[in-house]
Design an enzyme around this catalytic site. Structure first.
Site, PDB file in Angstrom:
ATOM      1  N   ARG A 100       0.761  -1.265  -0.362  1.00 22.20           N
ATOM      2  CA  ARG A 100      -0.137  -0.335   0.173  1.00 22.20           C
ATOM      3  C   ARG A 100       0.784   1.171   0.403  1.00 22.20           C
ATOM      4  O   ARG A 100       0.391   2.740   0.658  1.00 22.20           O
ATOM      5  CB  ARG A 100      -1.006   0.079   0.857  1.00 22.20           C
ATOM      6  CG  ARG A 100      -2.016  -0.763   1.208  1.00 22.20           C
ATOM      7  CD  ARG A 100      -2.833  -0.788   2.287  1.00 22.20           C
ATOM      8  NE  ARG A 100      -3.957  -2.568   2.204  1.00 22.20           N
ATOM      9  CZ  ARG A 100      -4.849  -2.326   2.959  1.00 22.20           C
ATOM     10  NH1 ARG A 100      -4.737  -2.096   4.685  1.00 22.20           N
ATOM     11  NH2 ARG A 100      -5.930  -3.325   3.459  1.00 22.20           N
ATOM     12  N   LYS A 114       2.253  11.342 -11.183  1.00 23.14           N
ATOM     13  CA  LYS A 114       1.519  10.013 -12.145  1.00 23.14           C
ATOM     14  C   LYS A 114       2.000   8.935 -12.582  1.00 23.14           C
ATOM     15  O   LYS A 114       3.268   8.912 -13.117  1.00 23.14           O
ATOM     16  CB  LYS A 114       1.201  11.024 -13.405  1.00 23.14           C
ATOM     17  CG  LYS A 114      -0.301  11.654 -13.568  1.00 23.14           C
ATOM     18  CD  LYS A 114      -0.475  12.697 -14.675  1.00 23.14           C
ATOM     19  CE  LYS A 114      -1.645  12.673 -14.911  1.00 23.14           C
ATOM     20  NZ  LYS A 114      -1.884  12.469 -16.041  1.00 23.14           N
ATOM     21  N   GLU A 148       7.511  17.325 -25.187  1.00 23.56           N
ATOM     22  CA  GLU A 148       6.904  17.741 -23.931  1.00 23.56           C
ATOM     23  C   GLU A 148       7.731  19.331 -23.838  1.00 23.56           C
ATOM     24  O   GLU A 148       6.853  19.770 -23.146  1.00 23.56           O
ATOM     25  CB  GLU A 148       7.751  16.475 -23.233  1.00 23.56           C
ATOM     26  CG  GLU A 148       6.504  15.317 -23.395  1.00 23.56           C
ATOM     27  CD  GLU A 148       5.212  15.321 -22.952  1.00 23.56           C
ATOM     28  OE1 GLU A 148       4.850  16.516 -22.227  1.00 23.56           O
ATOM     29  OE2 GLU A 148       4.284  14.393 -22.566  1.00 23.56           O
ATOM     30  N   LYS A 157       5.639  22.560 -14.172  1.00 24.11           N
ATOM     31  CA  LYS A 157       4.635  21.467 -14.146  1.00 24.11           C
ATOM     32  C   LYS A 157       4.249  21.144 -12.303  1.00 24.11           C
ATOM     33  O   LYS A 157       3.307  20.804 -11.801  1.00 24.11           O
ATOM     34  CB  LYS A 157       5.361  20.351 -14.031  1.00 24.11           C
ATOM     35  CG  LYS A 157       4.695  19.027 -14.158  1.00 24.11           C
ATOM     36  CD  LYS A 157       5.124  17.974 -15.044  1.00 24.11           C
ATOM     37  CE  LYS A 157       4.049  16.894 -14.796  1.00 24.11           C
ATOM     38  NZ  LYS A 157       4.073  15.122 -15.344  1.00 24.11           N
ATOM     39  N   GLU A 170      -5.850  15.978 -11.219  1.00 27.44           N
ATOM     40  CA  GLU A 170      -5.671  15.958 -11.966  1.00 27.44           C
ATOM     41  C   GLU A 170      -7.527  16.041 -11.731  1.00 27.44           C
ATOM     42  O   GLU A 170      -8.446  15.470 -12.498  1.00 27.44           O
ATOM     43  CB  GLU A 170      -5.827  15.422 -12.907  1.00 27.44           C
ATOM     44  CG  GLU A 170      -5.897  15.458 -14.584  1.00 27.44           C
ATOM     45  CD  GLU A 170      -5.162  14.961 -15.326  1.00 27.44           C
ATOM     46  OE1 GLU A 170      -5.943  14.743 -16.405  1.00 27.44           O
ATOM     47  OE2 GLU A 170      -4.067  14.377 -15.696  1.00 27.44           O
ATOM     48  N   ARG A 194      -4.796  21.174 -14.342  1.00 22.43           N
ATOM     49  CA  ARG A 194      -3.636  19.842 -13.954  1.00 22.43           C
ATOM     50  C   ARG A 194      -3.657  19.181 -15.460  1.00 22.43           C
ATOM     51  O   ARG A 194      -3.219  18.735 -15.946  1.00 22.43           O
ATOM     52  CB  ARG A 194      -3.454  18.766 -12.981  1.00 22.43           C
ATOM     53  CG  ARG A 194      -2.399  17.971 -13.555  1.00 22.43           C
ATOM     54  CD  ARG A 194      -1.684  16.426 -12.297  1.00 22.43           C
ATOM     55  NE  ARG A 194      -1.001  16.252 -12.900  1.00 22.43           N
ATOM     56  CZ  ARG A 194      -0.139  15.515 -11.770  1.00 22.43           C
ATOM     57  NH1 ARG A 194      -0.024  15.440 -10.738  1.00 22.43           N
ATOM     58  NH2 ARG A 194       0.891  14.802 -12.570  1.00 22.43           N
ATOM     59  N   ASN A 202      -2.341  17.977 -20.429  1.00 20.70           N
ATOM     60  CA  ASN A 202      -2.569  16.719 -21.718  1.00 20.70           C
ATOM     61  C   ASN A 202      -2.472  17.666 -23.174  1.00 20.70           C
ATOM     62  O   ASN A 202      -3.010  16.445 -23.977  1.00 20.70           O
ATOM     63  CB  ASN A 202      -3.912  15.759 -21.239  1.00 20.70           C
ATOM     64  CG  ASN A 202      -3.654  14.934 -19.908  1.00 20.70           C
ATOM     65  OD1 ASN A 202      -2.524  13.912 -19.917  1.00 20.70           O
ATOM     66  ND2 ASN A 202      -4.452  14.872 -18.984  1.00 20.70           N
ATOM     67  N   HIS A 229      -1.779  14.842 -25.953  1.00 18.53           N
ATOM     68  CA  HIS A 229      -2.064  13.682 -25.542  1.00 18.53           C
ATOM     69  C   HIS A 229      -3.063  13.129 -25.551  1.00 18.53           C
ATOM     70  O   HIS A 229      -3.091  11.847 -25.889  1.00 18.53           O
ATOM     71  CB  HIS A 229      -1.313  13.522 -24.538  1.00 18.53           C
ATOM     72  CG  HIS A 229      -0.367  13.768 -23.261  1.00 18.53           C
ATOM     73  ND1 HIS A 229      -0.035  15.051 -23.969  1.00 18.53           N
ATOM     74  CD2 HIS A 229       0.798  13.461 -23.221  1.00 18.53           C
ATOM     75  CE1 HIS A 229       1.368  15.043 -23.492  1.00 18.53           C
ATOM     76  NE2 HIS A 229       1.648  14.553 -22.878  1.00 18.53           N
ATOM     77  N   HIS A 281      -2.245   9.993 -27.740  1.00 20.39           N
ATOM     78  CA  HIS A 281      -2.518   8.104 -26.501  1.00 20.39           C
ATOM     79  C   HIS A 281      -2.967   7.437 -27.614  1.00 20.39           C
ATOM     80  O   HIS A 281      -2.455   6.113 -27.985  1.00 20.39           O
ATOM     81  CB  HIS A 281      -2.605   8.947 -25.816  1.00 20.39           C
ATOM     82  CG  HIS A 281      -2.041   8.845 -24.628  1.00 20.39           C
ATOM     83  ND1 HIS A 281      -2.896   9.546 -23.632  1.00 20.39           N
ATOM     84  CD2 HIS A 281      -0.894   9.129 -23.589  1.00 20.39           C
ATOM     85  CE1 HIS A 281      -1.272   9.850 -22.063  1.00 20.39           C
ATOM     86  NE2 HIS A 281      -0.374  10.136 -23.239  1.00 20.39           N
ATOM     87  N   HIS A 299       6.401   7.985 -27.531  1.00 20.46           N
ATOM     88  CA  HIS A 299       5.565   8.931 -26.980  1.00 20.46           C
ATOM     89  C   HIS A 299       5.812  10.702 -27.223  1.00 20.46           C
ATOM     90  O   HIS A 299       5.150  10.786 -27.506  1.00 20.46           O
ATOM     91  CB  HIS A 299       5.362   8.780 -25.228  1.00 20.46           C
ATOM     92  CG  HIS A 299       4.720   9.591 -24.856  1.00 20.46           C
ATOM     93  ND1 HIS A 299       3.528   9.677 -24.222  1.00 20.46           N
ATOM     94  CD2 HIS A 299       5.018  11.097 -23.745  1.00 20.46           C
ATOM     95  CE1 HIS A 299       2.836  11.184 -24.256  1.00 20.46           C
ATOM     96  NE2 HIS A 299       3.823  11.321 -23.398  1.00 20.46           N
TER      97      HIS A 299
END
Length: 358
Positions: free
Chosen positions: A121, A143, A185, A227, A237, A241, A245, A248, A252, A265
């Site tokens: 955990r 993330k 990026e 960031k 997010e 936030r 993206n 993206h 993606h 990416h």
């Protein structure tokens, strides 16, 4: 050395940026309240460059190190690879005080962070990014995720590291394609947040491509500060936030439909930024001149600028419905309203998306 603090209350952590910092990793970890057993995760490429060095540094600092090497590339971000990391963590006797250290690019960081977030955990997590993309983006913000055949980064969590250590010298061993992918990026941050930074990149991107230390440190520090500012406003997010993206949603879909690893990416995001800039122009958010500047800068650093011919608009749109920003079956995009500022828009129609994909 440049230092940035990500201010998140009890989850706050420092980002250190300088050349040669890898040599200080053992000392930094020794100063933290950590157990003495370390799971060092890297990939087959980075291991041959830095694996032995980092393991020796940690062992000299008094840590017992188990090294696990995953295959290089996006295909390593799977639940199967995560299971192997869990097995090694059990075998090595990691308890809740013992850190997982990610040495590598975004894939290694995302996979390691996912395991750190879920093993017992949650155990301490340290990022040591070695690619430009990871140094300016994926190592910061918490993330962590693995991919699923139906979508990228769908299985994951928000889990902040205890420290991000960025040794700029590691970029000297980065291949040209990976370096250019990282610049996608970097350019994103100029578009969504800082028009002066975007203008600086228009004039100075060649300095980054030529690995000038001063330019690299400036770029990495600027992106990490941006960031950090976004994450401090919206850690998980829930709203703001999502501007991170930009590019993206399309990107993606390209990665997923092409088979993870066909496009890096950053390459897929570069294409996504152009398509999404055209979406913004069609909504009268961006001017033609701004779209042209975005295309020219991405072309200038030799990134791809068009959707692969084999991908149909219909398939692309279908893939977008697995995007994390989709709410109540409504497609959501982060779109620039000018160079230097971005907003999130929900409920875009399939017809307007198809128009820019055709």
């Amino acid at each position: 050395m440049r230092e940035i603090d990500v201010a998140l209350g009890s989850r706050s952590y420092p980002i250190y940026i300088a050349g040669g910092l890898l040599n200080n990793l053992g000392a930094y970890l020794s100063e933290m309240p950590l157990g003495k057993k370390v799971l060092l995760v890297t990939d087959t490429n980075v291991d041959s460059l830095y694996g032995d060095k980092v393991r020796n540094l940690l062992e000299r600092a008094g840590f017992q190190v188990a090294v696990i090497r995953v295959p290089a590339g996006e295909n390593a971000k799977t639940l199967e690879q995560a299971a192997g990391l869990y097995d090694t963590a059990f075998d090595h006797g990691l308890d809740r005080t013992c850190p997982v250290v990610a040495l590598g690019g975004g894939v290694v960081g995302d996979l390691s962070g996912f395991v750190a977030a879920t093993y017992m955990r949650g155990v301490p997590f340290v990022q040591v990014p070695t690619t430009l993309l990871a140094q300016v983006d994926s190592s910061v913000g918490g993330k962590v995720a693995v991919n699923h055949p139906r979508g990228k980064n769908i299985i994951g969590a928000f889990y902040q590291p205890k420290m991000v250590l960025i040794d700029v010298d590691t970029l000297q061993t980065l291949n040209a394609r990976e370096l250019r992918a990282g610049l996608a990026e970097v350019i994103k941050y100029g578009i969504i947040w800082d028009k002066e930074f975007f203008a600086w990149l228009e004039e100075n991107s060649s300095r980054v491509l030529h690995l000038e230390t001063a330019a690299l440190e400036y770029v990495i520090e600027t992106c990490c500060k941006i960031k950090a500012a976004v994450v401090e406003q919206d850690e998980t997010e829930q709203g703001r936030r999502a501007i991170l993206n930009y590019g993206h949603t399309i990107g993606h879909a390209i990665e997923s439909l092409s088979g993870y690893g066909t496009y890096l990416h950053g390459e897929a995001v570069a294409i996504g930024m152009i398509i999404e800039a055209r979406l913004a122009r069609n909504r009268n958010l961006l001017t033609d001149d701004e779209v042209t500047r975005i295309i020219q800068l991405l072309s200038q650093v030799q990134l791809p600028v068009s959707v692969p011919r084999e991908l149909t608009a219909k398939d692309m749109i279908k893939s977008m419905y697995t995007d994390k920003k989709v709410t109540e079956s409504k497609l959501t995009f982060a779109l620039p309203v000018s160079i230097g500022y971005c907003k999130v828009f929900q409920g875009l129609s399939e017809s307007e998306i198809e128009q820019v994909l055709s």
